[in-house]
Design a protein around this motif. Structure first.
Motif, PDB file in Angstrom:
ATOM      1  N   GLU A  93       0.828  -1.204   0.000  1.00 15.19           N
ATOM      2  CA  GLU A  93       0.000   0.000   0.000  1.00 15.19           C
ATOM      3  C   GLU A  93       0.868   1.261   0.000  1.00 15.19           C
ATOM      4  N   ALA A  94       1.961   1.260   0.757  1.00 15.29           N
ATOM      5  CA  ALA A  94       2.858   2.421   0.801  1.00 15.29           C
ATOM      6  C   ALA A  94       3.517   2.642  -0.552  1.00 15.29           C
ATOM      7  N   ARG A  95       3.971   1.560  -1.185  1.00 11.22           N
ATOM      8  CA  ARG A  95       4.590   1.688  -2.514  1.00 11.22           C
ATOM      9  C   ARG A  95       3.573   2.176  -3.537  1.00 11.22           C
ATOM     10  N   LYS A  96       2.365   1.648  -3.466  1.00 12.20           N
ATOM     11  CA  LYS A  96       1.309   2.044  -4.395  1.00 12.20           C
ATOM     12  C   LYS A  96       0.958   3.516  -4.222  1.00 12.20           C
ATOM     13  N   GLU A  97       0.853   3.956  -2.972  1.00 12.21           N
ATOM     14  CA  GLU A  97       0.526   5.349  -2.685  1.00 12.21           C
ATOM     15  C   GLU A  97       1.629   6.277  -3.201  1.00 12.21           C
ATOM     16  N   ALA A  98       2.884   5.888  -2.992  1.00 16.22           N
ATOM     17  CA  ALA A  98       4.008   6.699  -3.470  1.00 16.22           C
ATOM     18  C   ALA A  98       4.000   6.761  -4.993  1.00 16.22           C
ATOM     19  N   TRP A  99       3.714   5.653  -5.645  1.00 16.69           N
ATOM     20  CA  TRP A  99       3.679   5.617  -7.106  1.00 16.69           C
ATOM     21  C   TRP A  99       2.558   6.512  -7.632  1.00 16.69           C
ATOM     22  N   ARG A 140       1.195   9.076  -6.085  1.00 14.10           N
ATOM     23  CA  ARG A 140       1.550  10.462  -5.800  1.00 14.10           C
ATOM     24  C   ARG A 140       2.510  10.990  -6.868  1.00 14.10           C
ATOM     25  N   LYS A 141       3.501  10.173  -7.198  1.00 15.73           N
ATOM     26  CA  LYS A 141       4.483  10.580  -8.209  1.00 15.73           C
ATOM     27  C   LYS A 141       3.801  10.729  -9.561  1.00 15.73           C
ATOM     28  N   ARG A 142       2.901   9.842  -9.865  1.00 16.69           N
ATOM     29  CA  ARG A 142       2.200   9.859 -11.153  1.00 16.69           C
ATOM     30  C   ARG A 142       1.317  11.098 -11.271  1.00 16.69           C
ATOM     31  N   ARG A 143       0.697  11.488 -10.171  1.00 19.98           N
ATOM     32  CA  ARG A 143      -0.232  12.621 -10.179  1.00 19.98           C
ATOM     33  C   ARG A 143       0.444  13.932  -9.791  1.00 19.98           C
ATOM     34  N   HIS A 144       1.747  13.894  -9.505  1.00 17.83           N
ATOM     35  CA  HIS A 144       2.523  15.077  -9.122  1.00 17.83           C
ATOM     36  C   HIS A 144       1.956  15.718  -7.854  1.00 17.83           C
ATOM     37  N   ILE A 145       1.608  14.869  -6.876  1.00 16.84           N
ATOM     38  CA  ILE A 145       1.095  15.345  -5.593  1.00 16.84           C
ATOM     39  C   ILE A 145       2.246  15.288  -4.591  1.00 16.84           C
TER      40      ILE A 145
END
Length: 43
Positions: A14-20, A22-27
């Motif tokens: 879940e942490a890796r998915k959330e980071a990915w 965030r990076k994808r959406r530039h958040i």
């Protein structure tokens, strides 16, 4: 494997998915506190 092996790996996923995402959406990164459960469930 009764020592929360699956739960730990799912939390890591879940942490890796959330980071990915965030990076994808530039958040920007959000710092979250990790709350530990007490060892004794009776509390």
């Amino acid at each position: 494997m009764a020592d929360n092996y699956l739960e730990k790996h799912y939390e890591d996923y879940e942490a890796r998915k959330e980071a990915w995402l965030r990076k994808r959406r530039h958040i920007p990164d959000v710092k979250r506190r990790h709350l530990e459960r007490p060892e004794d469930d009776a509390l």
